[in-house]
Design a protein around this motif. Structure first.
Motif, short mmCIF file in Angstrom:
data_model
loop_
_atom_site.label_atom_id
_atom_site.label_comp_id
_atom_site.label_asym_id
_atom_site.label_seq_id
_atom_site.Cartn_x
_atom_site.Cartn_y
_atom_site.Cartn_z
N HIS A 143 1.12 -0.89 -0.15
CA HIS A 143 -0.26 -0.27 0.41
C HIS A 143 0.98 1.20 0.07
O HIS A 143 1.79 0.83 0.81
N VAL A 144 0.56 1.88 -1.19
CA VAL A 144 1.67 3.61 -0.71
C VAL A 144 1.03 4.50 -1.15
O VAL A 144 -0.28 4.55 -1.57
N ASP A 145 1.67 5.26 -0.23
CA ASP A 145 0.87 6.31 -0.62
C ASP A 145 1.41 8.11 -1.20
O ASP A 145 2.19 6.97 -2.48
N GLY A 146 1.11 8.20 -1.88
CA GLY A 146 2.02 10.03 -3.03
C GLY A 146 2.82 9.61 -2.38
O GLY A 146 3.11 9.46 -3.68
N GLU A 147 3.92 9.80 -1.68
CA GLU A 147 5.58 10.26 -2.00
C GLU A 147 6.09 8.41 -2.10
O GLU A 147 7.09 8.45 -3.13
N ALA A 148 5.39 7.78 -1.72
CA ALA A 148 6.16 5.91 -2.15
C ALA A 148 5.53 5.56 -3.35
O ALA A 148 6.39 5.19 -3.98
N ALA A 149 4.68 6.17 -3.75
CA ALA A 149 4.49 6.39 -5.24
C ALA A 149 4.68 6.40 -5.91
O ALA A 149 5.15 6.15 -7.31
N LEU A 150 5.13 8.49 -6.09
CA LEU A 150 6.51 8.56 -6.57
C LEU A 150 7.95 8.31 -6.80
O LEU A 150 8.67 7.84 -7.64
N GLN A 151 8.05 7.45 -5.80
CA GLN A 151 9.57 6.87 -6.01
C GLN A 151 9.42 5.75 -6.11
O GLN A 151 10.41 4.41 -7.29
N PHE A 152 7.72 4.99 -6.39
CA PHE A 152 8.36 4.04 -6.96
C PHE A 152 7.82 4.10 -8.70
O PHE A 152 8.61 3.16 -9.46
N VAL A 153 7.25 5.26 -8.98
CA VAL A 153 7.66 5.02 -10.66
C VAL A 153 8.47 6.08 -10.94
O VAL A 153 8.52 5.57 -12.67
N ARG A 154 9.00 6.08 -10.39
CA ARG A 154 9.74 6.74 -10.94
C ARG A 154 11.99 6.31 -10.75
O ARG A 154 13.19 6.32 -11.56
N GLU A 155 11.72 4.71 -10.29
CA GLU A 155 12.96 4.56 -9.68
C GLU A 155 13.68 3.23 -10.94
O GLU A 155 12.94 2.20 -11.62
N ARG A 156 14.54 3.47 -11.26
CA ARG A 156 15.40 2.68 -12.41
C ARG A 156 16.87 2.30 -11.98
O ARG A 156 17.65 0.93 -12.79
N HIS A 157 17.39 3.00 -10.83
CA HIS A 157 19.31 2.33 -10.90
C HIS A 157 18.99 1.54 -9.73
O HIS A 157 19.76 0.95 -9.78
N ALA A 158 17.81 1.19 -9.35
CA ALA A 158 17.15 0.06 -8.21
C ALA A 158 17.66 -1.22 -9.25
O ALA A 158 18.05 -1.93 -8.50
N PHE A 159 17.62 -1.61 -10.80
CA PHE A 159 17.40 -2.36 -11.51
C PHE A 159 18.52 -3.02 -12.14
O PHE A 159 18.75 -2.11 -12.99
N VAL A 160 18.44 -4.31 -12.92
CA VAL A 160 19.88 -4.51 -14.03
C VAL A 160 19.81 -4.23 -15.16
O VAL A 160 20.38 -3.75 -16.16
N ASP A 161 18.02 -4.03 -15.64
CA ASP A 161 17.59 -3.20 -16.91
C ASP A 161 16.69 -1.96 -16.97
O ASP A 161 16.73 -1.02 -17.90
N GLY A 162 17.33 -1.47 -16.03
CA GLY A 162 17.12 -0.18 -15.43
C GLY A 162 15.94 0.53 -15.80
O GLY A 162 14.71 -0.31 -14.82
N ASP A 163 15.41 1.50 -17.15
CA ASP A 163 14.51 1.90 -17.29
C ASP A 163 13.91 1.05 -17.66
O ASP A 163 11.75 1.00 -18.23
N TYR A 164 14.30 -0.35 -18.54
CA TYR A 164 12.86 -1.51 -18.61
C TYR A 164 11.79 -1.87 -17.83
O TYR A 164 10.62 -2.28 -17.53
N GLN A 165 12.81 -1.95 -16.67
CA GLN A 165 12.28 -2.10 -15.19
C GLN A 165 11.13 -0.73 -14.93
O GLN A 165 9.85 -1.23 -14.20
N ARG A 166 11.87 0.44 -15.00
CA ARG A 166 10.79 1.29 -14.63
C ARG A 166 9.54 1.32 -14.92
O ARG A 166 7.80 1.44 -14.61
N VAL A 167 8.93 1.30 -16.46
CA VAL A 167 8.42 0.72 -17.60
C VAL A 167 7.15 -0.08 -16.54
O VAL A 167 6.19 0.17 -16.89
N ARG A 168 7.79 -1.43 -16.80
CA ARG A 168 7.00 -2.23 -16.32
C ARG A 168 6.42 -1.89 -15.09
O ARG A 168 5.38 -1.68 -14.93
N ASP A 169 6.89 -1.29 -13.80
CA ASP A 169 6.25 -0.35 -12.33
C ASP A 169 5.26 0.02 -13.17
O ASP A 169 4.99 0.16 -12.22
#
Length: 278
Positions: A143-169
């Motif tokens: 369950h995410v509030d506004g701040e957590a939602a923003l962090q979720f949809v913007r993150e890419r550095h934590a993933f091996v395939d970067g922007d590709y996973q960000r798009v899936r998120d």
């Protein structure tokens, strides 16, 4: 109906920046972190979300070949609309754009959303929060509030395939928002739909034709939509590379894009999704 959803990375107000661009014909300090075409079939039973990687190296009408997200900086959302229309040979009826503050405010206004997180991670940058407030996402429902939602949809550095996973998120988030709005009674009646539109009018930038009445009518019509049956996928790409001037880019798969465009034109995205196991 085709609606282009844009997420601006501007630190201020995307609406003010766009109004300034339209008034002066100048550029603005914003790129599109999210570009997603939402196709709503006439029966409204499901929707299709087509994510477009922000670094796709494509022709931007009037400006030449560059990253597709640069259109927002050059001339605002209308230029991104024109670029996607050219890429997919389709007509876009409306656009909806939000910025960091708008996304946070809207998610908080609807009481947060329950996102099904596919890959656990801790946000690498808090973006708009104070250092040390990076959110940790566990696999499964969060369950995410506004701040957590923003962090979720913007993150890419934590993933091996970067922007590709960000798009899936981002796709997972849009589905979760649909569930929140459609499955909890939020837009199950006309009055509720009008209330949500009233909230959205403060945090979203839309085209002139997407007035509150039109938006409320669509929101109410979507009450029959099944979020679980809706399909999200990413416009085909041919890998990554570098431009002549050294930019990291995503190479479009024009053969795959032509398949999507043909399915979109024939209103057969369901067949396309089934054929590709989506």
């Amino acid at each position: 109906m085709n609606i282009l959803v844009l997420g601006s990375d501007i630190s201020g107000s995307a609406r003010e920046a766009t109004e300034q661009q339209e008034a002066t014909g100048g550029s603005a300090p914003q790129d599109a972190d999210t570009i997603m075409l939402i196709h709503v079939p006439a029966d409204r039973h499901q929707i299709y979300g087509i994510s477009i990687m922000r670094d796709n190296w494509v022709n931007i009408p009037g400006y030449g070949v560059m990253k597709i997200n640069a259109g927002l900086q050059l001339a605002g959302p209308k230029l991104v609309v024109a670029t996607v229309e050219s890429l997919l040979h389709t007509h876009i009826d409306h656009y909806v754009m939000t910025d960091f503050g708008g996304l946070k405010a809207f998610v908080d206004a609807v009481g947060g959303v329950d996102v099904d997180v596919p890959i656990p991670f801790t946000a690498t940058v808090p973006f708009t929060a104070a250092p040390g407030t990076e959110h940790t996402f566990t696999q499964g429902i969060n369950h995410v509030d506004g701040e957590a939602a923003l962090q979720f949809v913007r993150e890419r550095h934590a993933f091996v395939d970067g922007d590709y996973q960000r798009v899936r998120d981002q796709q997972a988030f849009v589905r979760a928002l649909m569930v929140r709005l459609l499955s909890t009674g939020t837009v199950r009646d006309a009055a509720s739909a009008i209330r949500i539109v009233a909230i959205a009018s403060f945090v979203l930038t839309v085209d002139q034709g997407f007035d509150p009445t039109t938006l409320a009518t669509l929101a109410y019509a979507l009450r029959v939509t099944d979020p679980a049956a809706s399909v999200f996928f990413t416009l085909p790409t041919a890998g990554t590379g570098f431009s002549a001037n050294g930019q990291s880019i995503v190479l479009p798969d024009y053969g795959g894009i032509a398949e999507v465009a043909a399915a979109l034109a024939a209103d057969r995205l369901g067949d396309y999704a089934a054929a590709h196991g989506l």
